[in-house]
Design a protein around this motif. Structure first.
Motif, PDB file in Angstrom:
ATOM      1  N   MET A  26       0.924  -1.263  -0.043  1.00  0.00           N
ATOM      2  CA  MET A  26      -0.082  -0.287   0.004  1.00  0.00           C
ATOM      3  C   MET A  26       0.828   1.323   0.057  1.00  0.00           C
ATOM      4  SD  MET A  26      -2.936   1.014   2.562  1.00  0.00           S
ATOM      5  CE  MET A  26      -3.599   2.914   2.577  1.00  0.00           C
ATOM      6  N   GLN A  27       0.504   2.065  -0.825  1.00  0.00           N
ATOM      7  CA  GLN A  27       1.171   3.296  -0.916  1.00  0.00           C
ATOM      8  C   GLN A  27       1.058   4.464   0.509  1.00  0.00           C
ATOM      9  OE1 GLN A  27       3.456   4.012  -2.927  1.00  0.00           O
ATOM     10  NE2 GLN A  27       2.818   3.498  -5.011  1.00  0.00           N
ATOM     11  N   THR A  28       2.251   4.809   0.999  1.00  0.00           N
ATOM     12  CA  THR A  28       2.198   5.614   2.207  1.00  0.00           C
ATOM     13  C   THR A  28       2.991   6.578   2.086  1.00  0.00           C
ATOM     14  OG1 THR A  28       3.678   4.499   3.412  1.00  0.00           O
ATOM     15  CG2 THR A  28       1.316   3.952   3.416  1.00  0.00           C
ATOM     16  N   ALA A  29       3.130   7.726   2.634  1.00  0.00           N
ATOM     17  CA  ALA A  29       3.966   8.864   2.595  1.00  0.00           C
ATOM     18  C   ALA A  29       5.380   8.504   2.757  1.00  0.00           C
ATOM     19  CB  ALA A  29       3.688   9.910   3.912  1.00  0.00           C
ATOM     20  N   ALA A  30       5.570   7.418   3.584  1.00  0.00           N
ATOM     21  CA  ALA A  30       7.040   6.858   3.832  1.00  0.00           C
ATOM     22  C   ALA A  30       7.435   6.017   2.634  1.00  0.00           C
ATOM     23  CB  ALA A  30       6.888   5.686   4.959  1.00  0.00           C
ATOM     24  N   SER A  31       6.569   5.756   1.689  1.00  0.00           N
ATOM     25  CA  SER A  31       7.052   5.026   0.586  1.00  0.00           C
ATOM     26  C   SER A  31       7.011   5.866  -0.855  1.00  0.00           C
ATOM     27  CB  SER A  31       6.213   3.761   0.231  1.00  0.00           C
ATOM     28  OG  SER A  31       4.900   3.923  -0.101  1.00  0.00           O
ATOM     29  N   TYR A  32       6.596   7.192  -0.675  1.00  0.00           N
ATOM     30  CA  TYR A  32       6.546   8.149  -1.579  1.00  0.00           C
ATOM     31  C   TYR A  32       7.677   8.864  -1.937  1.00  0.00           C
ATOM     32  CZ  TYR A  32       1.978   8.641  -4.173  1.00  0.00           C
ATOM     33  OH  TYR A  32       0.851   8.486  -5.299  1.00  0.00           O
ATOM     34  N   LYS A  33       8.457   8.961  -3.152  1.00  0.00           N
ATOM     35  CA  LYS A  33       9.317  10.048  -3.478  1.00  0.00           C
ATOM     36  C   LYS A  33       8.521  11.203  -3.994  1.00  0.00           C
ATOM     37  CE  LYS A  33      12.530   6.379  -4.213  1.00  0.00           C
ATOM     38  NZ  LYS A  33      13.511   5.604  -5.084  1.00  0.00           N
ATOM     39  N   VAL A  34       9.271  12.295  -3.704  1.00  0.00           N
ATOM     40  CA  VAL A  34       8.554  13.645  -4.289  1.00  0.00           C
ATOM     41  C   VAL A  34       9.721  14.563  -4.731  1.00  0.00           C
ATOM     42  CG1 VAL A  34       7.277  15.508  -3.800  1.00  0.00           C
ATOM     43  CG2 VAL A  34       6.739  13.672  -2.645  1.00  0.00           C
ATOM     44  N   LEU A  35       9.826  14.803  -5.910  1.00  0.00           N
ATOM     45  CA  LEU A  35      10.766  15.725  -6.470  1.00  0.00           C
ATOM     46  C   LEU A  35      10.126  17.220  -6.470  1.00  0.00           C
ATOM     47  CD1 LEU A  35      13.354  16.741  -7.993  1.00  0.00           C
ATOM     48  CD2 LEU A  35      12.359  15.853 -10.231  1.00  0.00           C
ATOM     49  N   VAL A  36      10.662  18.223  -6.082  1.00  0.00           N
ATOM     50  CA  VAL A  36      10.106  19.577  -5.780  1.00  0.00           C
ATOM     51  C   VAL A  36      11.352  20.495  -6.714  1.00  0.00           C
ATOM     52  CG1 VAL A  36       9.925  21.771  -4.550  1.00  0.00           C
ATOM     53  CG2 VAL A  36       9.500  19.537  -3.500  1.00  0.00           C
ATOM     54  N   VAL A  37      10.361  21.035  -7.725  1.00  0.00           N
ATOM     55  CA  VAL A  37      11.304  21.938  -8.750  1.00  0.00           C
ATOM     56  C   VAL A  37      10.758  23.347  -8.748  1.00  0.00           C
ATOM     57  CG1 VAL A  37      11.903  21.911 -11.396  1.00  0.00           C
ATOM     58  CG2 VAL A  37      11.125  19.720 -10.159  1.00  0.00           C
ATOM     59  N   ASP A  38      11.478  24.287  -8.263  1.00  0.00           N
ATOM     60  CA  ASP A  38      11.158  25.403  -8.411  1.00  0.00           C
ATOM     61  C   ASP A  38      12.534  26.330  -8.263  1.00  0.00           C
ATOM     62  OD1 ASP A  38      10.064  28.368  -7.584  1.00  0.00           O
ATOM     63  OD2 ASP A  38       8.205  27.172  -7.445  1.00  0.00           O
ATOM     64  N   ASP A  39      12.567  27.606  -9.031  1.00  0.00           N
ATOM     65  CA  ASP A  39      13.445  28.328  -8.866  1.00  0.00           C
ATOM     66  C   ASP A  39      13.576  29.456  -7.821  1.00  0.00           C
ATOM     67  OD1 ASP A  39      11.477  29.904 -10.118  1.00  0.00           O
ATOM     68  OD2 ASP A  39      12.880  31.021 -11.334  1.00  0.00           O
ATOM     69  N   ASP A  40      12.548  29.328  -7.066  1.00  0.00           N
ATOM     70  CA  ASP A  40      12.388  30.157  -5.791  1.00  0.00           C
ATOM     71  C   ASP A  40      12.859  29.355  -4.616  1.00  0.00           C
ATOM     72  OD1 ASP A  40      11.754  31.583  -3.378  1.00  0.00           O
ATOM     73  OD2 ASP A  40       9.832  32.459  -4.634  1.00  0.00           O
ATOM     74  N   PRO A  41      14.123  29.857  -3.979  1.00  0.00           N
ATOM     75  CA  PRO A  41      14.467  28.850  -2.730  1.00  0.00           C
ATOM     76  C   PRO A  41      13.621  28.893  -1.694  1.00  0.00           C
ATOM     77  CG  PRO A  41      15.782  30.836  -3.095  1.00  0.00           C
ATOM     78  CD  PRO A  41      15.083  30.638  -4.450  1.00  0.00           C
ATOM     79  N   ASP A  42      12.944  29.821  -1.462  1.00  0.00           N
ATOM     80  CA  ASP A  42      12.025  29.979  -0.606  1.00  0.00           C
ATOM     81  C   ASP A  42      10.788  28.812  -0.447  1.00  0.00           C
ATOM     82  OD1 ASP A  42      13.611  32.070   0.955  1.00  0.00           O
ATOM     83  OD2 ASP A  42      12.215  33.526   0.025  1.00  0.00           O
ATOM     84  N   ILE A  43      10.308  28.656  -1.785  1.00  0.00           N
ATOM     85  CA  ILE A  43       9.355  27.816  -1.969  1.00  0.00           C
ATOM     86  C   ILE A  43       9.851  26.464  -1.729  1.00  0.00           C
ATOM     87  CG2 ILE A  43       7.876  26.941  -3.676  1.00  0.00           C
ATOM     88  CD1 ILE A  43       7.093  29.809  -4.726  1.00  0.00           C
ATOM     89  N   VAL A  44      10.922  26.275  -2.311  1.00  0.00           N
ATOM     90  CA  VAL A  44      11.692  24.679  -2.133  1.00  0.00           C
ATOM     91  C   VAL A  44      11.817  24.607  -0.834  1.00  0.00           C
ATOM     92  CG1 VAL A  44      13.655  23.564  -2.707  1.00  0.00           C
ATOM     93  CG2 VAL A  44      12.767  25.116  -4.486  1.00  0.00           C
ATOM     94  N   GLU A  45      12.419  25.443   0.101  1.00  0.00           N
ATOM     95  CA  GLU A  45      12.517  25.208   1.324  1.00  0.00           C
ATOM     96  C   GLU A  45      11.328  24.963   2.120  1.00  0.00           C
ATOM     97  OE1 GLU A  45      14.650  27.424   5.527  1.00  0.00           O
ATOM     98  OE2 GLU A  45      14.650  28.378   3.590  1.00  0.00           O
ATOM     99  N   LEU A  46      10.311  25.828   1.998  1.00  0.00           N
ATOM    100  CA  LEU A  46       8.930  25.443   2.654  1.00  0.00           C
ATOM    101  C   LEU A  46       8.375  23.940   2.288  1.00  0.00           C
ATOM    102  CD1 LEU A  46       6.108  26.761   3.729  1.00  0.00           C
ATOM    103  CD2 LEU A  46       5.766  27.259   1.635  1.00  0.00           C
ATOM    104  N   LEU A  47       8.502  23.540   0.941  1.00  0.00           N
ATOM    105  CA  LEU A  47       7.896  22.513   0.706  1.00  0.00           C
ATOM    106  C   LEU A  47       8.703  21.210   0.991  1.00  0.00           C
ATOM    107  CD1 LEU A  47       6.622  23.203  -3.062  1.00  0.00           C
ATOM    108  CD2 LEU A  47       5.376  23.117  -1.031  1.00  0.00           C
ATOM    109  N   GLN A  48       9.984  21.414   1.136  1.00  0.00           N
ATOM    110  CA  GLN A  48      10.923  20.262   1.463  1.00  0.00           C
ATOM    111  C   GLN A  48      10.829  20.073   3.035  1.00  0.00           C
ATOM    112  OE1 GLN A  48      15.167  21.087   0.760  1.00  0.00           O
ATOM    113  NE2 GLN A  48      15.564  18.975   0.744  1.00  0.00           N
TER     114      GLN A  48
END
Length: 229
Positions: free
Chosen positions: A1-23
């Protein structure tokens, strides 16, 4: 079963503040997070980490999100990866362009982390449910294999992006039943994902281009059905 722990997420943005927030928020929730600052770098990172979900800005230097999405969809490894655009551009033409390129979802900035996490959880639930539906639909000269996300027309194998496949298999599972655009949006994209009704039309057109015009019929003013008449 898919869970957050088994999900890989790639965050793509040229704004470092948004990247930091999402990460920060995604990592705290248990997701495995990678980052990239433009579309070109996103393709390189995606080929390395094979993410389940890509959260990608539209307007970026070097290679924009639309072009990057299109290139990723042309690669076999990313036909079924969830690609969600993050953008400050809310005009309808931008949304249509995103879905034309193969996006699954479209979120306008400013981003609300709790709403985003809820949306990702919904994707994980639907992926889990689909994993449990291990069956093949054979109808009107097509064989729709839910296990391999492949469609066979005679001896020809047709590979569809994930949302196109889900739309086709949903319609084919109940042949000749007419579904409105709203019903299709709710069943394929979910109640907690905001997309416009035009999204269904775009995906139907793409499915028809690949499997033939006669399988899915438009019922004017109502919606669509898988046609066996």
């Amino acid at each position: 079963m898919q869970t957050a722990a088994s999900y890989k997420v790639l965050v793509v943005d040229d704004d470092p503040d948004i990247v930091e927030l999402l990460q920060y928020n995604l990592t705290r929730e248990g997701y495995e997070v990678s980052v990239a600052e433009n579309g070109k770098k996103a393709i390189d990172v995606a080929q390395s980490v094979k993410p389940d979900v890509i959260l990608m800005d539209v307007m970026m230097p070097v290679l924009d999100g639309i072009a990057a999405c299109r290139q990723l969809r042309e690669m076999g490894d990313f036909r079924h990866t969830h690609i969600i655009f993050l953008t400050a551009r809310a005009e309808e033409f931008s949304e249509v362009a995103a879905f034309e390129a193969g996006a699954d979802d479209f979120i306008t900035k400013p981003i609300k982390p709790r709403a985003l996490l809820s949306r990702l959880a919904a994707y994980a639930r639907r992926d889990s449910q689909q994993e449990e539906q291990e069956k093949v639909i054979e109808i009107d000269g097509l064989r729709i294999d839910r296990n391999s996300f492949a469609v066979y027309k005679g001896d020809e194998k047709i590979t569809l992006p994930k949302k196109e496949f889900e739309l086709l298999s949903f319609l084919a599972a109940t042949p000749n039943k007419v579904f409105s655009r709203e019903e299709l949006l709710n069943n394929i994209w979910g109640n907690d994902v905001y997309v416009i009704a035009r999204t269904v039309d775009v995906h139907i057109r793409k499915v028809r281009e690949k499997i033939g015009e006669n399988h899915i019929k438009t019922i004017k003013g109502v919606g669509y059905k898988f046609n066996t008449d």
